[in-house]
Design an enzyme around this catalytic site. Structure first.
Site, PDB file in Angstrom:
ATOM      1  N   TYR A 185       0.841  -1.213   0.000  1.00  0.00           N
ATOM      2  CA  TYR A 185       0.000   0.000   0.000  1.00  0.00           C
ATOM      3  C   TYR A 185       0.876   1.263   0.000  1.00  0.00           C
ATOM      4  CZ  TYR A 185      -3.859  -3.000   1.737  1.00  0.00           C
ATOM      5  OH  TYR A 185      -4.812  -3.980   1.916  1.00  0.00           O
ATOM      6  N   HIS A 205      -1.272 -12.111   2.822  1.00  0.00           N
ATOM      7  CA  HIS A 205      -2.159 -11.227   2.043  1.00  0.00           C
ATOM      8  C   HIS A 205      -3.141 -12.002   1.169  1.00  0.00           C
ATOM      9  CE1 HIS A 205      -2.151  -6.904   0.257  1.00  0.00           C
ATOM     10  NE2 HIS A 205      -3.366  -7.363   0.397  1.00  0.00           N
TER      11      HIS A 205
HETATM   12  N1  LIG Z   1      -6.697  -7.827   2.229  1.00  0.00           N
HETATM   13  C1  LIG Z   1      -6.933  -7.383   1.015  1.00  0.00           C
HETATM   14  O1  LIG Z   1      -6.677  -8.071  -0.003  1.00  0.00           O
HETATM   15  C2  LIG Z   1      -7.531  -6.012   0.847  1.00  0.00           C
HETATM   16  C3  LIG Z   1      -8.003  -5.614  -0.426  1.00  0.00           C
HETATM   17  C4  LIG Z   1      -8.577  -4.344  -0.520  1.00  0.00           C
HETATM   18  C5  LIG Z   1      -8.661  -3.525   0.587  1.00  0.00           C
HETATM   19  N2  LIG Z   1      -8.161  -3.923   1.800  1.00  0.00           N
HETATM   20  C6  LIG Z   1      -8.242  -3.056   3.005  1.00  0.00           C
HETATM   21  O2  LIG Z   1      -9.588  -2.638   3.192  1.00  0.00           O
HETATM   22  C7  LIG Z   1      -9.608  -1.201   3.257  1.00  0.00           C
HETATM   23  C8  LIG Z   1     -10.919  -0.637   2.767  1.00  0.00           C
HETATM   24  O3  LIG Z   1     -11.198  -0.992   1.434  1.00  0.00           O
HETATM   25  P1  LIG Z   1     -11.109   0.053   0.213  1.00  0.00           P
HETATM   26  O4  LIG Z   1     -10.157   1.120   0.535  1.00  0.00           O
HETATM   27  O5  LIG Z   1     -10.889  -0.788  -0.993  1.00  0.00           O
HETATM   28  O6  LIG Z   1     -12.577   0.603   0.047  1.00  0.00           O
HETATM   29  P2  LIG Z   1     -13.794   1.146   0.971  1.00  0.00           P
HETATM   30  O7  LIG Z   1     -13.355   1.362   2.354  1.00  0.00           O
HETATM   31  O8  LIG Z   1     -14.942   0.235   0.700  1.00  0.00           O
HETATM   32  O9  LIG Z   1     -14.123   2.507   0.254  1.00  0.00           O
HETATM   33  C9  LIG Z   1     -13.261   3.599   0.259  1.00  0.00           C
HETATM   34  C10 LIG Z   1     -13.934   4.713  -0.540  1.00  0.00           C
HETATM   35  O10 LIG Z   1     -15.124   5.114   0.136  1.00  0.00           O
HETATM   36  C11 LIG Z   1     -15.089   6.511   0.351  1.00  0.00           C
HETATM   37  N3  LIG Z   1     -15.731   6.803   1.637  1.00  0.00           N
HETATM   38  C12 LIG Z   1     -15.247   6.587   2.877  1.00  0.00           C
HETATM   39  N4  LIG Z   1     -16.144   6.950   3.800  1.00  0.00           N
HETATM   40  C13 LIG Z   1     -17.219   7.431   3.133  1.00  0.00           C
HETATM   41  C14 LIG Z   1     -18.446   7.959   3.559  1.00  0.00           C
HETATM   42  N5  LIG Z   1     -18.766   8.063   4.847  1.00  0.00           N
HETATM   43  N6  LIG Z   1     -19.327   8.378   2.596  1.00  0.00           N
HETATM   44  C15 LIG Z   1     -19.019   8.256   1.279  1.00  0.00           C
HETATM   45  N7  LIG Z   1     -17.860   7.755   0.819  1.00  0.00           N
HETATM   46  C16 LIG Z   1     -16.971   7.327   1.743  1.00  0.00           C
HETATM   47  C17 LIG Z   1     -13.618   6.878   0.385  1.00  0.00           C
HETATM   48  O11 LIG Z   1     -13.493   8.246   0.044  1.00  0.00           O
HETATM   49  P3  LIG Z   1     -12.298   9.195   0.593  1.00  0.00           P
HETATM   50  O12 LIG Z   1     -11.085   8.357   0.681  1.00  0.00           O
HETATM   51  O13 LIG Z   1     -12.239  10.231  -0.454  1.00  0.00           O
HETATM   52  O14 LIG Z   1     -12.713   9.749   1.917  1.00  0.00           O
HETATM   53  C18 LIG Z   1     -13.071   5.939  -0.680  1.00  0.00           C
HETATM   54  O15 LIG Z   1     -13.290   6.460  -1.978  1.00  0.00           O
HETATM   55  C19 LIG Z   1      -8.402  -0.827   2.381  1.00  0.00           C
HETATM   56  O16 LIG Z   1      -8.064   0.533   2.514  1.00  0.00           O
HETATM   57  C20 LIG Z   1      -7.391  -1.808   2.866  1.00  0.00           C
HETATM   58  O17 LIG Z   1      -6.864  -1.406   4.131  1.00  0.00           O
HETATM   59  C21 LIG Z   1      -7.616  -5.170   1.942  1.00  0.00           C
END
Ligand SMILES: NC(=O)c1ccc[n+]([C@@H]2O[C@H](COP(=O)([O-])OP(=O)(O)OC[C@H]3O[C@@H](n4cnc5c(N)ncnc54)[C@H](OP(=O)(O)O)[C@@H]3O)[C@@H](O)[C@H]2O)c1
Length: 280
Positions: free
Chosen positions: A63, A117
């Site tokens: 990341y 991962h």
């Molecule tokens: N283990 C794995 O393989 C894996 C894979 C993917 C992700 N992950 C982990 O899971 C975490 C979360 O997943 P993600 O980052 O893919 O997506 P997510 O948390 O589902 O979505 C993030 C998006 O939602 C927006 N957002 C956040 N809060 C909001 C709200 N209250 N209202 C409207 N929009 C909102 C954010 O905008 P802003 O940023 O502009 O505020 C961003 O564009 C990752 O960051 C990572 O740590 C792990």
């Protein structure tokens, strides 16, 4: 926690708990901040999150947020011990060395949880697991777990190593989840962590979700997070914007009814923001 999860299996509502007990006895916060693509101003954003009350941060070497998280932890006017840090090693890594590198980037002495991962192309990561065990033995991490594993892969890993992971971190929303995985994890005392719990923004405008959120006087994002909390699943929403970050923490003062929990579960269409639910 186990009793609450059994109640959940019988269809009862979980009382909200701000922490969960892992099967090793460790205590993990029920909600954390995701940091994938939180590459710009990482340190300032993570510091803001810590100050807003986030007690768990999810990261991974790929990341490119670990240095910023380390900087934020250094500036944070609170105890490292009170913050739960999750990081990950890649399937091609030497698990022990990679854990060392992660800690160096994060500038911390230990992680709370290190995950594989994703399962490697061949096998289920037995050598990675043994490397993580060694890291745990040497105090580099408190707990070890997996991410993006199927039930069969977890069973094989347990067969080979005699040990259950504490966590399986998978993509998880009402629109895309697996009741079978939930049952399996409940039965085995494994905690599911939800990645992309906000569908990466893709489904926040869904009519049914938006209408239900309005009924509760909440936003769709808050409803998605709360749904996970009540299932005993640990959401890791990512937010760059401070208004999002704060909004996503305001989920502890309302409760989704059992009927609405079921309606949300019924939205399941195996949706994945990245193309495919990898653990099905
Ligand atoms: N283990 C794995 O393989 C894996 C894979 C993917 C992700 N992950 C982990 O899971 C975490 C979360 O997943 P993600 O980052 O893919 O997506 P997510 O948390 O589902 O979505 C993030 C998006 O939602 C927006 N957002 C956040 N809060 C909001 C709200 N209250 N209202 C409207 N929009 C909102 C954010 O905008 P802003 O940023 O502009 O505020 C961003 O564009 C990752 O960051 C990572 O740590 C792990």
């Amino acid at each position: 926690m186990a009793a609450s999860l059994q109640a959940l299996q019988r269809g009862h509502q979980l009382p909200y708990e701000a922490t969960l007990n892992l099967h090793t006895g460790s205590v993990m916060p029920a909600l954390g901040l995701g940091t994938w693509q939180l590459k710009h101003h990482t340190a300032a954003t993570v510091l803001q999150a810590l100050e807003a009350g986030y007690q768990m941060i999810d990261t991974s070497a790929d990341y490119h947020t670990q240095r910023g998280i380390g900087e934020a932890l250094g500036e944070f006017d609170g105890d490292r011990e009170d913050i739960f840090i999750i990081t990950k090693i890649e399937e091609t890594d030497d698990a022990y060395e990679a854990t060392h590198r992660n800690l160096a980037e994060l500038r911390i002495d230990y992680a709370d949880l290190v995950l594989i991962h994703r399962p490697p192309e061949n096998g289920v990561g037995e050598a990675l697991w043994q490397g993580l065990r060694r890291a745990r033995r040497d105090g580099l991490t408190r707990d070890i777990g997996v991410s993006n594993y199927t039930i069969e892969q977890i069973e094989e890993l347990v067969y080979l190593t005699g040990e259950l992971p504490v966590v399986n971190q998978v993509e998880w929303t009402p629109f895309g989840h697996s009741p079978r995985m939930l049952d399996f994890c409940i039965d085995n005392g494994i905690v599911i962590q939800a990645w992309s719990p906000l569908t990466r923004g893709n489904r926040l405008n869904d009519d049914k979700l938006a209408a239900m959120a309005a009924r509760y006087g909440r936003t769709p994002a808050q409803l998605l997070i709360r749904w996970n909390l009540q299932l005993g699943v640990v959401p890791l929403p990512k937010a760059n914007h401070s208004n999002h970050m704060r909004e996503n923490l305001q989920v502890f003062d309302f409760e989704i009814s059992p009927q609405d929990m079921a309606k949300l579960r019924a939205l399941n269409e195996h949706f994945s923001a990245l193309g495919r639910l990898q653990y099905l």
